[in-house]
Enzyme design. Structure first.
Site, PDB file in Angstrom:
ATOM      1  N   THR A 128     -12.194  -7.723  24.473  1.00  0.00           N
ATOM      2  CA  THR A 128     -13.085  -7.176  25.482  1.00  0.00           C
ATOM      3  C   THR A 128     -14.217  -8.178  25.690  1.00  0.00           C
ATOM      4  OG1 THR A 128     -12.556  -4.910  24.894  1.00  0.00           O
ATOM      5  CG2 THR A 128     -14.639  -5.263  26.033  1.00  0.00           C
ATOM      6  N   LYS A 136     -11.071  -2.951  31.961  1.00  0.00           N
ATOM      7  CA  LYS A 136     -11.404  -2.471  30.615  1.00  0.00           C
ATOM      8  C   LYS A 136     -12.877  -2.035  30.543  1.00  0.00           C
ATOM      9  CE  LYS A 136     -11.855  -2.334  26.023  1.00  0.00           C
ATOM     10  NZ  LYS A 136     -11.464  -1.180  25.236  1.00  0.00           N
ATOM     11  N   LYS A 160     -23.003  -3.376  23.529  1.00  0.00           N
ATOM     12  CA  LYS A 160     -22.444  -4.651  24.016  1.00  0.00           C
ATOM     13  C   LYS A 160     -21.639  -4.413  25.300  1.00  0.00           C
ATOM     14  CE  LYS A 160     -18.517  -6.451  23.213  1.00  0.00           C
ATOM     15  NZ  LYS A 160     -17.235  -7.020  22.760  1.00  0.00           N
TER      16      LYS A 160
END
Lengths: 292, 292, 292, 292
Positions: free
Chosen positions: B93, B169, B238
């Site tokens: 990711t 994602k 994040k």
């Protein structure tokens, strides 16, 4: 049991018809004569005034808003003419503050009062597939539980103060509006990045988000089909206002609820009140410079 | 086919083990010697350096972040020592901008590159129950499709530019974080109004919100069980940063994403980075003056 | 001219005293007998009831809120006992919707009504240093202009509908609250970065922000002196609610106003209602993990 | 003292000219040959490359962004060719993280580095009416204080770490953007309520808000004169990004800064990057359904 019914809109008509099926006598009133005629054909007795419908053991009401209830006088004036022992089951989506006021007004007149709002659209009301909540004095709830359970597929007692059911309902609508807002923002982001939101929603609703709320609204959003409205944006805006009013009164800061509210507000200013409330997604798209 | 694998964390270990089951030769490297030993026992060959793992037909990598990939040199330095025709399948990711940079760096060195991030936690990775996305040159995707399809229960090609899978994602994680924020705000509102959020979530997840995302997180929130973390708040923070970075680059204003990001930020400042990311709900409660 | 005065709080007392200086006869009523005695010593006649104060050519009122005005009956009941030709000058900070309702109620009883809210604290009211706005029928404003001009250093007619002056006042308070919020967020950011907010505010108020609003509040914020309150946070919260109510009615999305409102709300939940409204800065600090 | 100067844009040219007036020798370089010629006429020596300008006792630089500085090599490559003892005074508005990186890179090469950003537009730079901040090693600041004090009307040392001056500058720009946002929202609200924002701003800037920031921008907003830009919205958007980046790094949630950032972002998507940054007010108006 003799049952009065006030408010035969899209939701009320379906509910009243299902109450009739429980075998109780129903006396119904509505501002719309057509709606009264329609329910009469299904076996109800027509009431020429709200006061006539009030002469019952239990009064169900399903009106559009705080204002609509005040207009009919259910916040006080009409209650003076209610029979002893009347229990009022209010199914409307109203403000928490008004529910509290209603509970007080009924108590003052020696009447019972419970809030029993529902989740579900008119087709679910007609098909007795609603989710029905109730809050108030337990004994009063028990009096009408057999009827309430027949109106939907799920019934839950959520508190012993009537307004708690309204808070519950408001919080539920907030959850749906939040899900729509999230889908709308994600779709705008993906579209600007060249990704088809339809594929995105397919993947998500095939897994973590395999739930009706996401299946229903993702289809509308991916297809940009905001008309005809399943639930009008103007009503979503009303409900978002109820959420913030409750949050203010209870002193709970809800930043997401504020974002949703402000986006409904901007959509109202754009003249989208009659579109489906999932037009929140249209707003996200327009903001991103997409056509819609 | 000879397959290199870089990054044997909780996710990578499970994925590498499932690649082994496809019968291909796997040469694996990780910063952690213990992780390399573990996968060696399952049949992989250990690589003493990332460069060794790179000598393959296809390189899979699953590192923690943009920074971790730069550290290993996958943004350029390491690529100079890659064999001709190597295809890099990046499952991490990472940011949209970095994915674009990686695609460019690989092209410059005549290497193939596709992004193939996943939805799912370590247990789903181990059980091959992930949702796997892929984006990039269609022929390159087809080369590894048979393997990717074995890693999960769902596989979707979402675009022909690698970074589109990362955007996909990121948007998915934003959807989950938004759902958590909505549940958290609703729970705080209900609690202050004297309603049990557990009852609320039961009703909702029994109907409109009957989906894993709501079932899983509503249980954590109603039970206030933010430890141990299924997915650490610091990681959610994040990812929320990746969402805003993508939104900024693509010029898409996302007010809900900003609220979620700011709430993660406030939670970080409160020292909750190691708690589950559903601690967004804890923040909503604390803000409302509730104990937690 | 015979002047009635209702509401002798901190603001009202100062204003009534300055009206007395214009040489007109003043008959004053307040819920607090002490306040009536005090103004009596300055030359006013005491009124034993609001109705007595109402028997005048012009009635000035300065009550705390919509609710306080309803309690006295100025939204209707009391008006029935007003003399013909009475002009009511309402100086309170009330909602736009209530101002419109009041204008209608007065018109119904054949009475004049203008809104004339002010900017300034009690000391400015006493020193006749207020900024006074007025909106309503121009001829009615002209009737009292000579008095209104004596109450402050600045007088402005801002519209011909009374509620426009209230909107003006609400927007002004929103400007101040926004400035406080900005100072608070900047101070928190600087403090966490090791920079003294005092130096920052010195530089800014010596240049681009050399204005009373910044000079006054930056000193409170840099010194963290939120007590005693110059203007209570609970009142700021009330006014922030008026802003959002007006925004909702006029269909204007105000994201900054929503942030300010939510921060007041969170501060209320923290029990800071009696602190100065610049405690918005305290909230920004606490959120950042600073002690206060 | 021999002074190098890199970056002769609208700001740099004015500053370089004022440094020349202090009597020091100035060797200047810019990407634009025209700018070098212009400063040559005022007495500077032209530098054919950045490296030539670097051969000095003190290097001043005023480049547009982090990226522009990297392009020239001031983040490292160029520093290798710097003379011993060089002190670099960086006046650009750059990110806090990059300022920290620059300080480290200079230290590594044994060079001095201070950040000295300014408040003020090109006309203030030319007229030596800037506000100049400085942060870094005190002895280094003292070396150039006599020059810095000649560049503006106000000089302040704000910290002993260079990046603190950048944080200070970023926070200052956030204050201005917040004031613009507040004015824009207030103007939209008033306009929809039929009140002239010009009257509103007259009253406010005659009292509590009698400061240049409000006088300048309220005039632009009331007159809707967003062209030509005094400060381009695209630059305001860049700075809003710096604010959020600093906030993220320092873990300080800034909801108002997020609103401002998102509104700049939406304005960028609308294609308003070349308009004045006070077009935040235009956005507030458009959102309210007003023409602009």
């Amino acid at each position: 049991m003799k049952i009065g019914f006030i408010g035969l809109g899209a939701m009320g008509s379906g509910i009243a018809a299902n109450i009739l099926k429980t075998g109780h006598e129903v006396v119904a009133w509505s501002r719309s004569p057509g709606a009264v005629e329609a329910i009469e054909k299904r076996g109800a007795k027509p009431a020429s005034t709200p006061e006539v419908a009030l002469q019952a053991d239990v009064l169900f009401s399903m009106l559009a808003s705080d204002a609509a209830m005040r207009e009919v006088g259910l916040d006080g004036p009409l209650l003076e003419r209610a029979p002893r022992g009347l229990l009022h089951v209010n199914m409307a989506t109203i403000s928490v503050a008004f529910a509290r006021e209603l509970a007080g007004a009924h108590a003052k007149h020696g009447l019972g009062y419970i809030s029993s709002p529902v989740f579900g659209r008119p087709d679910a009301a007609a098909a007795a597939k609603l989710t029905v909540m109730a809050a108030g004095e337990p004994r009063e709830i028990e009096r009408v539980r057999p009827i309430l359970e027949k109106l939907g597929v799920r019934f839950a007692v959520v508190g012993d103060k009537p307004e708690q059911a309204n808070l519950f309902k408001i919080a539920g609508n907030f959850m749906i509006a939040s899900a729509i807002e999230a889908m709308g923002e994600a779709a705008a982001l993906l579209r600007k990045g060249g990704v088809d939101p339809g594929v995105f929603f397919d993947v998500l609703t095939g897994g973590l988000f395999a739930a009706p709320a996401y299946l229903i609204y993702s289809k509308i959003i991916a297809g940009k089909k905001y008309e005809p409205a399943g639930f009008k944006l103007a009503l979503g805006f009303k409900d978002a206002g109820l959420t913030l009013a409750a949050a203010r009164e209870l002193e709970v800061a809800l930043p997401l609820a504020s974002v949703v509210h402000d986006n409904f507000l901007e959509s109202m200013a754009a003249g989208w009140g009659e579109l489906d409330w999932s037009s929140l997604a249209k707003l996200a798209a327009v903001r991103a410079g997409l056509d819609d």
